[in-house]
Design a protein around this motif. Structure first.
Motif, PDB file in Angstrom:
ATOM      1  N   GLU A   3      60.392   4.298  10.899  1.00 50.15           N
ATOM      2  CA  GLU A   3      59.746   4.209  12.206  1.00 50.15           C
ATOM      3  C   GLU A   3      58.872   2.964  12.282  1.00 50.15           C
ATOM      4  O   GLU A   3      58.104   2.680  11.367  1.00 50.15           O
ATOM      5  CB  GLU A   3      58.865   5.425  12.448  1.00 50.15           C
ATOM      6  N   LEU A   4      59.010   2.236  13.364  1.00 52.30           N
ATOM      7  CA  LEU A   4      58.111   1.144  13.702  1.00 52.30           C
ATOM      8  C   LEU A   4      57.349   1.613  14.928  1.00 52.30           C
ATOM      9  O   LEU A   4      57.951   1.928  15.955  1.00 52.30           O
ATOM     10  CB  LEU A   4      58.885  -0.134  14.018  1.00 52.30           C
ATOM     11  N   LEU A   7      54.368  -1.852  16.928  1.00 49.68           N
ATOM     12  CA  LEU A   7      54.335  -2.964  15.988  1.00 49.68           C
ATOM     13  C   LEU A   7      54.121  -4.298  16.697  1.00 49.68           C
ATOM     14  O   LEU A   7      54.799  -4.608  17.674  1.00 49.68           O
ATOM     15  CB  LEU A   7      55.652  -3.009  15.215  1.00 49.68           C
ATOM     16  N   ASN A  21      58.655  -0.359  19.278  1.00 49.93           N
ATOM     17  CA  ASN A  21      58.820   1.020  18.826  1.00 49.93           C
ATOM     18  C   ASN A  21      60.293   1.258  18.553  1.00 49.93           C
ATOM     19  O   ASN A  21      61.119   1.107  19.466  1.00 49.93           O
ATOM     20  CB  ASN A  21      58.323   2.010  19.889  1.00 49.93           C
ATOM     21  N   THR A  23      63.035   3.824  16.026  1.00 46.51           N
ATOM     22  CA  THR A  23      63.291   4.856  15.025  1.00 46.51           C
ATOM     23  C   THR A  23      64.723   4.678  14.543  1.00 46.51           C
ATOM     24  O   THR A  23      65.644   4.628  15.355  1.00 46.51           O
ATOM     25  CB  THR A  23      63.117   6.270  15.614  1.00 46.51           C
ATOM     26  N   LEU A  43      61.106  -9.730  11.153  1.00 44.94           N
ATOM     27  CA  LEU A  43      61.209  -8.269  11.172  1.00 44.94           C
ATOM     28  C   LEU A  43      61.687  -7.752   9.819  1.00 44.94           C
ATOM     29  O   LEU A  43      61.136  -6.787   9.287  1.00 44.94           O
ATOM     30  CB  LEU A  43      62.149  -7.811  12.286  1.00 44.94           C
ATOM     31  N   LEU A  46      58.960  -7.709   7.272  1.00 46.99           N
ATOM     32  CA  LEU A  46      58.091  -6.539   7.444  1.00 46.99           C
ATOM     33  C   LEU A  46      58.721  -5.307   6.796  1.00 46.99           C
ATOM     34  O   LEU A  46      58.060  -4.558   6.082  1.00 46.99           O
ATOM     35  CB  LEU A  46      57.841  -6.266   8.922  1.00 46.99           C
ATOM     36  N   LEU A  47      60.012  -5.089   7.036  1.00 47.74           N
ATOM     37  CA  LEU A  47      60.697  -3.919   6.481  1.00 47.74           C
ATOM     38  C   LEU A  47      60.775  -3.967   4.959  1.00 47.74           C
ATOM     39  O   LEU A  47      60.760  -2.932   4.298  1.00 47.74           O
ATOM     40  CB  LEU A  47      62.107  -3.799   7.065  1.00 47.74           C
ATOM     41  N   PRO A  53      52.207  -6.170   9.291  1.00 45.98           N
ATOM     42  CA  PRO A  53      52.091  -6.395  10.742  1.00 45.98           C
ATOM     43  C   PRO A  53      50.648  -6.679  11.131  1.00 45.98           C
ATOM     44  O   PRO A  53      49.714  -6.281  10.439  1.00 45.98           O
ATOM     45  CB  PRO A  53      52.566  -5.070  11.341  1.00 45.98           C
ATOM     46  N   GLU A  57      52.254   0.224  12.920  1.00 51.00           N
ATOM     47  CA  GLU A  57      52.526   0.928  11.666  1.00 51.00           C
ATOM     48  C   GLU A  57      54.023   0.927  11.382  1.00 51.00           C
ATOM     49  O   GLU A  57      54.846   1.019  12.286  1.00 51.00           O
ATOM     50  CB  GLU A  57      52.030   2.370  11.824  1.00 51.00           C
ATOM     51  N   ILE A  58      54.357   0.819  10.099  1.00 47.82           N
ATOM     52  CA  ILE A  58      55.739   0.939   9.637  1.00 47.82           C
ATOM     53  C   ILE A  58      55.777   2.113   8.686  1.00 47.82           C
ATOM     54  O   ILE A  58      55.045   2.141   7.697  1.00 47.82           O
ATOM     55  CB  ILE A  58      56.207  -0.334   8.910  1.00 47.82           C
TER      56      ILE A  58
END
Length: 72
Positions: A3-4, A7, A21, A23, A43, A46-47, A53, A57-58
């Motif tokens: 889930e982002l 962000l 956002n 999912t 991106l 970040l993952l 970020p 939230e991630i």
């Protein structure tokens, strides 16, 4: 699931990603396409937890593994 939540990622003063956002459910495969400079590599960084970020939230479960193929 990944889930982002709300962000935001800034590069300098400008937001590159803002209020994103997403999912991603287990067993789903996701591809990213877009023109140069739109934030695809940022991106992924970040993952992969290579950067944090600016806002949001991630959520990635501890038992999940994010797979990727390097650009080179």
């Amino acid at each position: 699931m990944i889930e982002l939540i709300n962000l935001t990622l800034r590069i300098g003063p400008e937001p590159l990603i803002e209020n994103m956002n997403i999912t991603i459910f287990p067993k789903n495969r996701v591809g990213l396409v877009g023109k140069n400079g739109c934030g695809k590599t940022s991106l992924f960084s970040l993952l992969l937890k290579q950067r944090e970020p600016d806002l949001g939230e991630i959520k990635i479960p501890a038992n999940f593994q994010v797979a990727h193929v390097a650009q080179e």
